[in-house]
Enzyme design. Sequence first.
Site, short mmCIF file in Angstrom:
data_model
loop_
_atom_site.label_atom_id
_atom_site.label_comp_id
_atom_site.label_asym_id
_atom_site.label_seq_id
_atom_site.Cartn_x
_atom_site.Cartn_y
_atom_site.Cartn_z
N CYS A 83 -10.09 -2.91 -10.04
CA CYS A 83 -9.50 -1.73 -9.39
C CYS A 83 -8.10 -2.03 -8.81
CB CYS A 83 -10.41 -1.19 -8.30
SG CYS A 83 -10.67 -2.34 -6.95
N HIS A 121 0.80 -1.23 0.00
CA HIS A 121 0.00 0.00 0.00
C HIS A 121 0.83 1.28 0.00
CE1 HIS A 121 -3.42 -2.67 0.91
NE2 HIS A 121 -4.03 -1.78 0.16
C1 PEP Z 1 -6.98 -4.70 -4.28
O1 PEP Z 1 -6.84 -5.52 -3.37
O2 PEP Z 1 -6.72 -4.96 -5.47
C2 PEP Z 1 -7.45 -3.34 -4.00
C3 PEP Z 1 -7.71 -2.50 -4.96
O3 PEP Z 1 -7.57 -2.97 -2.70
P1 PEP Z 1 -6.31 -2.59 -1.79
O4 PEP Z 1 -5.12 -2.41 -2.70
O5 PEP Z 1 -6.66 -1.34 -1.08
O6 PEP Z 1 -6.16 -3.76 -0.90
#
Ligand code: PEP
Length: 595
Positions: A505, A192
């Site tokens: 996403c 992240h």
């Molecule tokens: C994912 O897991 O692909 C996502 C978009 O959520 P995050 O990156 O916040 O876990």
Amino acid sequence: MARKILRGIPVSAGISIGKAYFVNRQKERRIPRETIPHHLVAIETQRLRNAVEEVRQGFMDARARVPEELKEHGAIIDSHLMICQDPKLVESAAKNIEERAITAEWALERSINAIGKAFSAIDDPYIRERMQDVRVVGDKIMQALIGTPKPVDLPAGRRVLMAHDLTPADAIELELSKIMSFATAEGGKTSHTGILARSLQIPAIVGVEDLEDSIRDGDLVIIDALKGLIFIDPSEDELAHYGDRKYQFEDYQKAIVKQCHLPAETVDGYRLEVCANIELAEELVQVKDNGGEGVGLYRTEYAFFNKSNMPDEEKLYEEYATLAEQLAPQKVILRTLDVGADKLLDEQAMLDEANPALGLRGIRFCLRYQNVFRMQLRAMLRASVHGNVAIMFPMISGLKELRQARFVLNSVKSELDAEGVAYNPDIPVGIMIELPSAVMIADTLAREVDFFSIGTNDLIQYSLGIDRTNKHVSYLYQPLHPAIVRSIKFVIDAAHKEGIEASVCGEVASDPYCVPILMGMRVDGISIAPQAIPGIKRVIRQIDMEECIELLGDVLTHATVSRINTKVRKRIFKRFPEELSFFASLIEQDDITEP
Ligand code: PEP
Ligand code: MG
């Protein structure tokens, strides 16, 4: 030649040249005897209290494990526990932080020394010996403190930030305007912190080997976050080369931004919705400037990392309502709190889970701590009258969990009804598909939600069993692994069969090698970092759907990821040879070459 060239994983594209500044080195086990700015005093005091709590919990656990036959030795642990809880030690250290504005470590050291002095004046060997216990406990608290990164205050001027590791919660506390780029020793392709860097347009490299041993504060470095290279003390030639490269990259960015408001439509007329993933409401400007068609993922947890300004319902409502208002009629998908794994709240850090990524994360945390969940849902529902708002639940593993989440949502709706508070009763509700179990029951889940958003970052992590923040297994983090390609296709097909939309996403949606394959699956939309929108829209506008369907067909016939990667690389590279050098791809790691 540079004094040394280090390699890592590029997670936020760009190039920067500047002076290095370290904020936390793991190897640095010294006591930081430093003063801190007054606005950090409360955070520093909290660090001290967290460390004491961690140690206290450790003693409690240890006492519970003492076998029956050794029970009399449990008394030693009891005495340590008592010292740990003794306000004289903790409160005097806390007072030191407040009055002297110094680090928790230094404050603790001063308190232990003061107690030591007082003990040594006592003419009783038994009591003097007890000082040894105070030192043991103090040492433990010190270890806990040094092990947790402290808030940093950056020097004046912009720096290339170096750190052993940087959690999103740490990063959010930094003065971002002073950071031109950063590199960390830990971290994986879709950790992240990298995602945050992309959103904030800060070039970043993670998982860098030898970072801590090789770089000193003040070293001149080149960060090539396109290829994942760090040049320490670069030569004149390297500086000249990267000076040019930086301008080329910036020129490319300027050129693509000019076309970013054109629709993402293929040559043969297939239109894809391209939305943005954001973490902070301030990023909205970038969404608009980069041609985003709405916000497909608002990672609401980031507001909770601001320790000095924890949100309440009113604050959240204002934040969400402003987003909704400014985006309308475009949509904003508000994802409910997805804390856990590498995004721990302090309360979660206390739980000390052995595997936080497999622990009380996302919807699980919300269902356990329903007061936080309800507060957030109230704010979301109230904001829904200001624009086009949808709610999305993360980490859904099965139908029961989805129903539980919807049950809480309905109960919050009834509460608002009773209070006469307005909200959109038909607010769309979707889920993230990011666990293999959710993939396998996508058909069932599709009947109970309004949309799917496929979170490939986690889907890859959980399907391939790879910690997304772990550099040692980063090479296995392969978005085009046949299992992943099939999973995504299965989910999109299941959604379409039930008449709902499925978008992606995760970071694969901003990878020019992966997007044509997603398009071949007829994905309805993608949601990516704002900065990535212009480049990806441009790629989409240059291909045609027939080509994408054919490419997907080809990919599905291969059994190994290396074969797929080679095929895809060749095909896509032929189409965009120059442009691709400006992307940090998820599937390119083995191609890293020096300039
Ligand atoms: C994912 O897991 O692909 C996502 C978009 O959520 P995050 O990156 O916040 O876990
Ligand atoms: Mg996720």
